[in-house]
Enzyme design. Structure first.
Site, PDB file in Angstrom:
ATOM      1  N   LYS A 270       0.801  -1.219   0.000  1.00  0.00           N
ATOM      2  CA  LYS A 270       0.000   0.000   0.000  1.00  0.00           C
ATOM      3  C   LYS A 270       0.838   1.275   0.000  1.00  0.00           C
ATOM      4  O   LYS A 270       0.430   2.299  -0.546  1.00  0.00           O
ATOM      5  CB  LYS A 270      -0.951  -0.007   1.203  1.00  0.00           C
ATOM      6  CG  LYS A 270      -1.943  -1.170   1.192  1.00  0.00           C
ATOM      7  CD  LYS A 270      -2.803  -1.147  -0.053  1.00  0.00           C
ATOM      8  CE  LYS A 270      -3.791  -2.294  -0.102  1.00  0.00           C
ATOM      9  NZ  LYS A 270      -3.211  -3.564  -0.526  1.00  0.00           N
TER      10      LYS A 270
ATOM     11  N   GLU B 132      -2.176   7.231   7.448  1.00  0.00           N
ATOM     12  CA  GLU B 132      -2.840   8.151   6.538  1.00  0.00           C
ATOM     13  C   GLU B 132      -3.793   9.045   7.319  1.00  0.00           C
ATOM     14  O   GLU B 132      -4.262   8.666   8.393  1.00  0.00           O
ATOM     15  CB  GLU B 132      -3.674   7.393   5.494  1.00  0.00           C
ATOM     16  CG  GLU B 132      -2.887   6.747   4.393  1.00  0.00           C
ATOM     17  CD  GLU B 132      -3.814   6.061   3.391  1.00  0.00           C
ATOM     18  OE1 GLU B 132      -3.385   5.905   2.243  1.00  0.00           O
ATOM     19  OE2 GLU B 132      -4.934   5.682   3.756  1.00  0.00           O
TER      20      GLU B 132
ATOM     21  N   ARG C 197      -7.867  -7.509  -9.308  1.00  0.00           N
ATOM     22  CA  ARG C 197      -8.681  -8.713  -9.506  1.00  0.00           C
ATOM     23  C   ARG C 197     -10.099  -8.287  -9.828  1.00  0.00           C
ATOM     24  O   ARG C 197     -10.423  -7.092  -9.832  1.00  0.00           O
ATOM     25  CB  ARG C 197      -8.695  -9.551  -8.226  1.00  0.00           C
ATOM     26  CG  ARG C 197      -9.122  -8.739  -6.998  1.00  0.00           C
ATOM     27  CD  ARG C 197      -9.343  -9.571  -5.774  1.00  0.00           C
ATOM     28  NE  ARG C 197      -9.458  -8.778  -4.562  1.00  0.00           N
ATOM     29  CZ  ARG C 197     -10.539  -8.134  -4.163  1.00  0.00           C
ATOM     30  NH1 ARG C 197     -11.619  -8.150  -4.921  1.00  0.00           N
ATOM     31  NH2 ARG C 197     -10.562  -7.449  -3.037  1.00  0.00           N
TER      32      ARG C 197
END
Length: 445
Positions: free
Chosen positions: A116, A200, A293
């Site tokens: 990430k 974050e 995906r």
């Protein structure tokens, strides 16, 4: 077109992929655990191979057993569905090194988006908006405290290798950060084998909006509209709809353009999703993650665009053009998906059991993608998703009416289930207004 396809998954998504494969004349091969031997996807495949006991590590995540099944059945390609091995770059590489076709993005793209922090940095470099956060892992608690002071509280503490809403915590101050950092790090090491943690900026009131992308065989990346995914419990989605009821044409244009840039930045091929957080107060959006995906919620995109995303995946993997004109993308109407889970409708705790009654709703604009039938047992070994109830209407009002009727007509008994929750949600004025955010479930409980 691919001639034979092994589906390295189970339940609803395996059944969904097999349905498209058989429509296209592709031989469909299922793999299953001992616990899933009686599920519909096994019977509906042209061939089925047991790959191990109930424990996913010994069956659905057992790469050696799955590759052995592919070899023994003469499979030409492997579709991983979602979950399990779908975002495992090493498995994707191994599949291709074995001379098989991987129905998904390249291993390099999976790797790039799987971390990430790396994903955030790549997106920022590509001009995709990212929220304030760390550009490298917080090596220890001291580093995390310093980073949080710079970002500003509250902060989201996340496993860098995580996904699907797992490995996350919110810290409103330094004391909470000290607790959450240790908790997330330990969880990440246990679940992902990687204890890296990122921080974050946390937005208390935010919408979760995502864009479906499709990387074509010729190198182009397309954006197939957005999905609203803000009805969540434990950071995991319960309802998705397309288009988002409050995204303006101008904001939609910016979202889709950013998603295309995100895909182009990693040379993306096949189906994927760019997930964003949207601040309803300012209209700003920020990159959250890219799911490399097919998504659980792909049917709502299929219904409003009139395409079969699994078929498009197979065509991309085979080097073929799409079934539609990429330069003339159109969408119409409104679609809503409800995830029917084996869990109680208040606390959302798993409630597996044997299905005594299973009667799916039917009618115009109603679609059910299910993994079970009457008499099957929902075991505690896997995700609680039993089926997806998807409705389509010419507009949101019609889709909501069809959703209410379909929920009322779905006759299900045996395991605990969340249909009562959806009955309440579909009468809730905040949800009906379309102006809701990721905290809506907390106000319904």
């Amino acid at each position: 077109m691919i001639e034979s396809l092994l589906v390295a998954n189970r339940g609803e998504i395996a059944r969904r992929i097999i349905r498209t494969a058989r429509r296209l004349g592709v031989r469909a091969i299922a793999v299953h655990s001992e616990a899933d031997a009686d599920l519909p996807f096994v019977a509906e495949a042209d061939e089925a191979v047991c790959v191990g006991p109930a424990n996913p590590a010994q069956s659905y995540r057992n790469t050696e057993a799955i590759l052995a099944a592919a070899r023994s059945t003469g499979a030409q390609a492997i579709h991983p569905g979602y979950g399990f091995l779908s975002e495992n770059a090493d498995f994707a590489r191994t599949v291709e090194a074995s001379g098989l076709i991987w129905v998904g993005p390249g291993a390099d793209a999976i790797s790039a988006m799987g971390d990430k922090i790396n994903a955030r940095n790549l997106m920022a470099a590509a001009g995709v908006p990212v929220a304030a956060g760390t550009t490298e892992p917080a090596a220890d608690l001291t580093a995390a405290v310093a980073a949080a002071a710079e970002i500003g509280y509250p902060v989201m503490v996340k496993a860098a290798a995580g996904g699907g809403g797992m490995g996350m915590g919110v810290a409103a101050d330094e004391a909470a950060l000290r607790t959450e950092y240790d908790k997330v790090r330990a969880f990440a090491e246990r679940m992902f084998g990687d204890g890296s943690v990122l921080l974050e900026r946390y937005f208390p009131r935010v919408r979760h909006v995502e864009v479906q992308i499709l990387g074509l065989a010729d190198g182009r990346v397309l954006a197939l509209g957005e999905r609203e995914c803000s009805v969540q419990r434990r950071n995991q989605k319960l309802v998705e709809e397309s288009p988002s009821p409050t995204v303006s044409p101008e904001l939609r244009s910016r979202l889709l353009a950013a998603a295309v840039r995100a895909g182009e930045a990693v040379d993306y091929r096949n189906a994927g999703t760019v997930e964003c957080l949207l601040d309803p107060a300012t209209g700003e959006f920020f990159f959250l993650e890219m799911n490399t995906r097919l998504q659980v919620e792909h049917p709502v995109t299929e219904l409003v665009h009139g395409i079969d995303l699994v078929e498009e995946q197979l065509r991309v993997a085979a080097g073929l053009p799409p079934t539609f004109d990429p330069d003339a993308l159109t969408s119409r109407g409104h679609a809503i998906e409800l995830r029917i889970n084996a869990e109680d409708p208040k606390r959302f705790l798993p409630g597996p059991g044997t299905i005594k009654t299973w009667v799916e709703p039917i009618g115009e604009g109603v679609r059910v993608d299910s993994g079970y039938v009457e008499g099957n047992t929902v075991t505690p070994f896997y995700d609680s998703l039993m089926a997806k109830l998807i409705v389509y209407g010419q507009d949101r009002t019609e889709a909501l009416a069809r959703a209410r009727a379909a929920v009322a007509a779905f006759d299900l008994s045996g395991p605990k289930h969340n249909l009562p929750f959806f009955a309440d949600l579909l009468e809730n004025q905040e949800f009906l207004s379309g102006n809701y955010d990721t905290t809506i479930v907390s106000r319904l409980r």
